[in-house]
Design a protein around this motif. Sequence first.
Motif, PDB file in Angstrom:
ATOM      1  N   ALA A 106       0.825  -1.211   0.000  1.00 57.26           N
ATOM      2  CA  ALA A 106       0.000   0.000   0.000  1.00 57.26           C
ATOM      3  C   ALA A 106       0.857   1.257   0.000  1.00 57.26           C
ATOM      4  CB  ALA A 106      -0.931  -0.001   1.214  1.00 57.26           C
TER       5      ALA A 106
ATOM      6  N   PHE B 226      -9.487  -2.281   5.157  1.00 58.73           N
ATOM      7  CA  PHE B 226      -8.876  -2.684   6.430  1.00 58.73           C
ATOM      8  C   PHE B 226      -9.789  -3.621   7.200  1.00 58.73           C
ATOM      9  CE2 PHE B 226      -5.363   0.438   6.745  1.00 58.73           C
ATOM     10  CZ  PHE B 226      -5.683   1.236   5.668  1.00 58.73           C
TER      11      PHE B 226
ATOM     12  N   ARG C  66      -3.561   1.924  -5.464  1.00 58.75           N
ATOM     13  CA  ARG C  66      -3.600   0.753  -4.579  1.00 58.75           C
ATOM     14  C   ARG C  66      -4.596   1.004  -3.453  1.00 58.75           C
ATOM     15  NH1 ARG C  66       1.411   1.834  -3.049  1.00 58.75           N
ATOM     16  NH2 ARG C  66       1.699   3.280  -4.766  1.00 58.75           N
TER      17      ARG C  66
ATOM     18  N   ALA D 283     -13.352   1.671  -1.945  1.00 63.15           N
ATOM     19  CA  ALA D 283     -12.052   1.406  -2.551  1.00 63.15           C
ATOM     20  C   ALA D 283     -12.194   1.225  -4.073  1.00 63.15           C
ATOM     21  CB  ALA D 283     -11.412   0.176  -1.927  1.00 63.15           C
TER      22      ALA D 283
ATOM     23  N   MET E 112      -7.259   0.173  -0.473  1.00 54.69           N
ATOM     24  CA  MET E 112      -7.132  -0.804   0.601  1.00 54.69           C
ATOM     25  C   MET E 112      -8.411  -0.890   1.431  1.00 54.69           C
ATOM     26  SD  MET E 112      -3.879  -1.475   2.909  1.00 54.69           S
ATOM     27  CE  MET E 112      -3.846  -2.250   4.511  1.00 54.69           C
TER      28      MET E 112
END
Lengths: 281, 264
Positions: free
Chosen positions: B55, B83, B79, B149, B81
């Motif tokens: 990341a 979580f 990129r 995302a 992400m």
Amino acid sequence: MSSVSNAAGAPEAAATRRPRTDLLAPKQEIPRPAYLTASAITATTVIGLWCLLSYGDLVRSDFLPAPDVVAATGARMIADGSLLGHMATSVGVIFSGFFLASILAIPLGIMMGSFRLVEAVVEPITNFMRYLPVTALIPLLILWIGIGIEQKIAVIFLGTFFQQIILISDVSRRVPKDLIDSAYTLGATRKQAVLRVLLPATYPGVMDTLRVTMGWAWTYLVVAELVAAQSGLGYMILQAMRGLFTDVIFLGILTIGLLGLASDQALKALRNRLLPWARER
Amino acid sequence: MAKLLAESVSMVFGDPDAGGITALERISMTVPDGEFRVIVGPSGCGKSTFLRLVAGLDWPSAGRLALDGADIDGPSRERGMVFQSYTLFPWLTVRGNIEFGPKLKGTPAAERRGIVERYVHLTGLRGFEEAYPRQLSGGMMQRVAIARALANDPEILLMDEPFGALDSQTRALMQELLLEVWGEAGKTVLFITHDIDEAIFLGDRVSVMSARPGRIKEEIEVNLPRPRSPDVLTAPEFIDIKRRITALIREEARRAIETAPPAG
């Protein structure tokens, strides 16, 4: 099978069964009427005790004025405008000091909680100052800035600023790092991560801090008006003490309490209005 | 073509000469374009650390990471992400969260509306566009996080145990939903988990990691047909792969327990 026949056999019992209300279970909601009743009992007990002690002549009237005397004094001082004058002075002092403290403490606290460098710079001062009673600083304040209104504002400022900065830096520190990292992976620059994520994430905690410290600001009022005041609720109480006008002292105390309560409710309403996404129940 | 390339990536926390902890040791990996790659390993093996390096949120001690041939140099919208913890912005609605990325890069409002529409539909969130995160369940929050995302149109989607905090029923549904979304969006995915079933169910290929220091122990191809349904969990090929990975992980987990320094 047995559970089926049970349910079929006693449908009435199941339908009429009420949830058990246990008033003393920890962390348990209690019915609203029970809550209101308990609160009403407290209020009437305090007022009842006051009536009993004063009207029953159990305590001398220059120690404890009767409720109607306080009410009459209140009506008289509202009519001649003097109570409003004292209120205006005190509210002015409180809000000036509180406002100045807040506009400095909010940005500084947020930075202190999230930027280690700012923390390193500010912490030695705040950690020292937060334990100092404001009263200890009054002689210096008189020496440095005199006995005018500025001195009173400075007392409120010092009483709230250092507490605010500690509490707000804690709010800022508790903003999850994952929230900032998410912003980065969504393409945020450092500035955008601070302004669009860190800042809004602190708003509810900042509003809570303002509410708490506003209450503390009111508690400094009498101390602030201790020296060379010409007007104000604290001044009014101190003057009344000299002549043993306990009715005026009571009136002053009640007024401060009510104004404090009103400002607390106002900040609570403001929080719910500005931050509907973090509304309290 | 290699979408993501990792060459001998190592990560040491602390001073390497004075008892620093080697979290990752010479990780090399090639993820082709469009692949769903899963990294599975015992807890504490450094798989999340590796994902953070990809990341760009942390910097490797040694080695090279590249996306589409360009070295990874800090975080980027290429990129995206997701979580494990809930990271939706609570002051924004579902819509506000999904269009956060597009808004940052200045996508016009009309276009953003279309993007939100698409991903709300894809993740089954229709009707919740104006809800705030605190009004949503854990599963729905993670769906919004995935939508958020993807709405940013990343080159690769990084997922760090995104379903780790969900109950097992919700988790199973989310896995199916993720496969659907992946099929539609056609993104390369790098997915981290410690759940072997999840790894095989989702992945084209599973990289099994060892612990302390974290290394890639083996790469296992999952040749199960797509689209996959929960029935695949009982297919003989699935069981076969599961047995292999379980053996690898058990060995690792035992080693991790035996060599673990005292807690604290």
